[in-house]
Design an enzyme around this catalytic site. Structure first.
Site, PDB file in Angstrom:
ATOM      1  N   ARG A 182     -13.437 -18.240 -11.450  1.00 32.01           N
ATOM      2  CA  ARG A 182     -13.142 -19.442 -12.285  1.00 32.01           C
ATOM      3  C   ARG A 182     -14.353 -19.439 -13.312  1.00 32.01           C
ATOM      4  O   ARG A 182     -14.039 -19.906 -14.315  1.00 32.01           O
ATOM      5  CB  ARG A 182     -13.329 -20.522 -11.299  1.00 32.01           C
ATOM      6  CG  ARG A 182     -13.069 -21.926 -12.094  1.00 32.01           C
ATOM      7  CD  ARG A 182     -12.479 -22.985 -11.682  1.00 32.01           C
ATOM      8  NE  ARG A 182     -12.873 -23.354 -10.198  1.00 32.01           N
ATOM      9  CZ  ARG A 182     -14.209 -23.453  -9.731  1.00 32.01           C
ATOM     10  NH1 ARG A 182     -15.091 -23.508 -10.525  1.00 32.01           N
ATOM     11  NH2 ARG A 182     -14.598 -23.545  -8.424  1.00 32.01           N
ATOM     12  N   TYR A 189       3.620 -29.782 -31.648  1.00 39.55           N
ATOM     13  CA  TYR A 189       4.323 -29.445 -30.337  1.00 39.55           C
ATOM     14  C   TYR A 189       4.533 -30.579 -29.364  1.00 39.55           C
ATOM     15  O   TYR A 189       3.584 -31.197 -29.169  1.00 39.55           O
ATOM     16  CB  TYR A 189       3.286 -28.326 -29.907  1.00 39.55           C
ATOM     17  CG  TYR A 189       4.065 -27.678 -28.640  1.00 39.55           C
ATOM     18  CD1 TYR A 189       5.066 -27.065 -28.776  1.00 39.55           C
ATOM     19  CD2 TYR A 189       3.479 -27.997 -27.493  1.00 39.55           C
ATOM     20  CE1 TYR A 189       5.628 -26.629 -27.522  1.00 39.55           C
ATOM     21  CE2 TYR A 189       3.943 -27.582 -26.259  1.00 39.55           C
ATOM     22  CZ  TYR A 189       5.153 -26.866 -26.443  1.00 39.55           C
ATOM     23  OH  TYR A 189       5.601 -26.314 -24.987  1.00 39.55           O
ATOM     24  N   ASP A 238      -4.400 -25.957 -34.438  1.00 36.87           N
ATOM     25  CA  ASP A 238      -3.588 -25.151 -33.389  1.00 36.87           C
ATOM     26  C   ASP A 238      -3.005 -24.206 -34.367  1.00 36.87           C
ATOM     27  O   ASP A 238      -2.018 -24.286 -35.339  1.00 36.87           O
ATOM     28  CB  ASP A 238      -2.301 -26.194 -32.893  1.00 36.87           C
ATOM     29  CG  ASP A 238      -1.327 -25.506 -31.844  1.00 36.87           C
ATOM     30  OD1 ASP A 238      -1.138 -24.079 -31.759  1.00 36.87           O
ATOM     31  OD2 ASP A 238      -0.763 -26.010 -31.150  1.00 36.87           O
ATOM     32  N   LYS A 295       2.714 -17.231 -27.116  1.00 39.45           N
ATOM     33  CA  LYS A 295       3.710 -17.107 -28.035  1.00 39.45           C
ATOM     34  C   LYS A 295       3.098 -15.468 -28.799  1.00 39.45           C
ATOM     35  O   LYS A 295       3.597 -14.490 -28.116  1.00 39.45           O
ATOM     36  CB  LYS A 295       3.429 -18.132 -29.179  1.00 39.45           C
ATOM     37  CG  LYS A 295       3.504 -19.594 -28.652  1.00 39.45           C
ATOM     38  CD  LYS A 295       5.095 -19.588 -27.678  1.00 39.45           C
ATOM     39  CE  LYS A 295       5.069 -20.855 -26.720  1.00 39.45           C
ATOM     40  NZ  LYS A 295       4.392 -22.307 -27.558  1.00 39.45           N
TER      41      LYS A 295
HETATM   42  C1  LIG Z   1       3.912 -23.447 -27.062  1.00 42.81           C
HETATM   43  C2  LIG Z   1       2.919 -24.173 -27.915  1.00 42.81           C
HETATM   44  C3  LIG Z   1       1.796 -25.017 -27.285  1.00 42.81           C
HETATM   45  C4  LIG Z   1       1.781 -25.033 -25.599  1.00 42.81           C
HETATM   46  O1  LIG Z   1       1.717 -23.956 -25.242  1.00 42.81           O
HETATM   47  P1  LIG Z   1       1.994 -23.284 -23.523  1.00 42.81           P
HETATM   48  O2  LIG Z   1       1.355 -21.927 -23.658  1.00 42.81           O
HETATM   49  O3  LIG Z   1       3.492 -23.483 -23.424  1.00 42.81           O
HETATM   50  O4  LIG Z   1       1.369 -24.319 -22.546  1.00 42.81           O
HETATM   51  C5  LIG Z   1       0.934 -25.473 -28.042  1.00 42.81           C
HETATM   52  N1  LIG Z   1       0.974 -25.680 -29.501  1.00 42.81           N
HETATM   53  C6  LIG Z   1       2.124 -24.985 -30.104  1.00 42.81           C
HETATM   54  C7  LIG Z   1       2.087 -24.847 -31.618  1.00 42.81           C
HETATM   55  C8  LIG Z   1       2.718 -24.205 -29.134  1.00 42.81           C
HETATM   56  O5  LIG Z   1       4.086 -23.647 -29.914  1.00 42.81           O
END
Ligand SMILES: *Cc1c(COP(=O)(O)O)cnc(C)c1O
Length: 396
Positions: A52, A104, A176, A201
């Site tokens: 961790r 998001y 982000d 992603k």
């Molecule tokens: C999918 C997504 C998230 C969250 O990510 P997870 O891996 O699904 O927890 C945050 N910001 C954006 C822009 C996303 O597309």
């Protein structure tokens, strides 16, 4: 010597392994590490004691992501939301956050349903106008949270202008960067303090691993986030880190092809009589096309579309499409179609969805790496088969 992006993607944080010379960083599938002697009293703590707190596979990923974003420090998490959660956990009750309004849906839910209960306050504003940022800042504001391009409306926020407005008031800026990826956009160079990724992603890129990351350049910010990472434990397992490192090696190739395919599809759809609107930053019709051109080196693989016939048309299309499964997520090799109002943004109240412009007729396309002619042909045949005149024929 400073290397280019593609070289860093393959080498940064991943020297050939010392013991065997393995050219790929091994999966250190262990929870704990034997220690030679008691630390403290003049004996330095060991490099690794418990997974961790630190694991070599995760550290390779963290160092690699830091290099790609041009920051000194990376922190990996079990998902994008775990990374978002860690940033907010570094705040305290009474702190205020200014954020982009069409972000998001999961981040919106985390803000309004979790952290609001712990006394963190949020103002969700249209950050496409940098002057709104200065207006929303209060004495208690600690963080500006930006998403560009936004999800799912692909709005572009001027990251440099907004960062400047926040910096003038000593407020930290988070971007982000999930949609753009460091291939197309480097927020730290534009003035941001923290870059957030859902590595689920494009970075993972193969629809097979969840992950999240934070990248920072400032050591004090790193230490506070690292403390939260260890204290709250939202870390990824070594196998998941390996899969992300594997994905990153082809990130630049993949993202450029995603964007090429997306532009061709956006142009096809925009010219199609059965399509009402296409929102894609690479189209001249996008209201912020010029800003996108200035701020990013590519327009990404995501677009939002409204078809003639609204929700009924979408239902019919889903039944006809062969290469576009209806699925959450984005940024993987496989093309996906998503209905934000009932899927990714279902956690946003209907009135708020309408306020920010996420209509029930909106579809988000994540363009994959299939042959682009096949993707276009599939959309074309589905649009043809679901023309309103034909649907009536079938019904009668
Ligand atoms: C999918 C997504 C998230 C969250 O990510 P997870 O891996 O699904 O927890 C945050 N910001 C954006 C822009 C996303 O597309």
């Amino acid at each position: 010597m400073s290397y280019h992006f593609e070289t860093l993607a393959i080498h940064a944080g991943q020297p050939n392994e010392a013991l065997t010379g393995a050219v790929v960083t091994p999966i250190y599938q262990t929870t704990t590490f034997a220690q030679d002697e008691l630390a403290g009293l003049g004996v330095a703590p060991p490099a690794y004691c418990y997974t961790r707190s630190g694991n070599p596979t995760r550290e390779a990923l963290e160092a690699n992501l830091a290099a790609l974003e041009g920051g000194r420090f990376g922190l990996a998490f079990s998902s994008g939301l775990a990374a978002a959660n860690a940033v907010l956990q570094a705040l305290s009750a009474g702190d205020h956050v200014v954020a982009s309004q069409d972000l998001y849906g999961g981040c919106y839910r985390l803000f309004t349903k979790i952290f609001a209960r712990f006394g963190v306050r949020f103002s969700l504003i249209d950050t496409t106008r940098p002057q709104n940022v200065a207006k929303a800042i209060e004495p208690a504001t600690k963080l500006l949270w930006l998403e560009s391009p936004s999800n799912p409306l692909l709005k572009i926020t001027d990251l440099a202008a907004c960062s400047e407005a926040a910096k003038a008031r000593r407020i930290k800026v988070l971007v982000d960067n999930t949609f753009a990826t460091p291939v197309h956009q480097r927020p730290l160079a534009l003035g941001a303090d923290i870059v957030l990724h859902s590595t689920t992603k494009y970075i993972g890129g193969h629809c097979d691993v969840l992950g999240g990351a934070l990248i920072v350049d400032d050591e004090a910010t790193y230490e506070s986030l690292k403390f939260v990472q260890n204290a709250t434990g939202g870390v990824p397992g070594p196998q998941d880190c390996f899969l992300q490192l594997r994905g990153i090696k082809t990130l630049a190739l993949r993202v450029r092809r995603h964007a090429e395919n997306a532009l061709a599809i956006a142009e096809f759809l925009e010219a199609h009589s059965e399509v009402e609107t296409v929102i894609y930053p690479g189209l001249a019709s996008h209201p912020q096309h010029e800003l996108a051109q200035r701020q990013t080196s590519g327009f990404g693989g995501i677009m939002s579309v409204e078809f003639v016939g609204g929700v009924e048309r979408i239902r019919a299309l889903i039944g006809q499409l062969k290469l576009w499964p209806l699925a959450e997520s984005l940024g993987g090799v496989k093309s996906l179609l998503c209905h934000p109002a009932t899927m990714t943004h279902a956690s946003v109240e209907p009135a708020e969805r309408r306020r920010i412009g996420i209509g029930d007729g909106l579809v988000r396309l994540s363009v994959g790496l299939e042959n682009v002619e096949d993707l276009i042909d599939d959309l074309d045949q589905a649009l043809e088969a679901t023309r309103s005149s034909r649907l009536q024929e079938v019904a009668s």
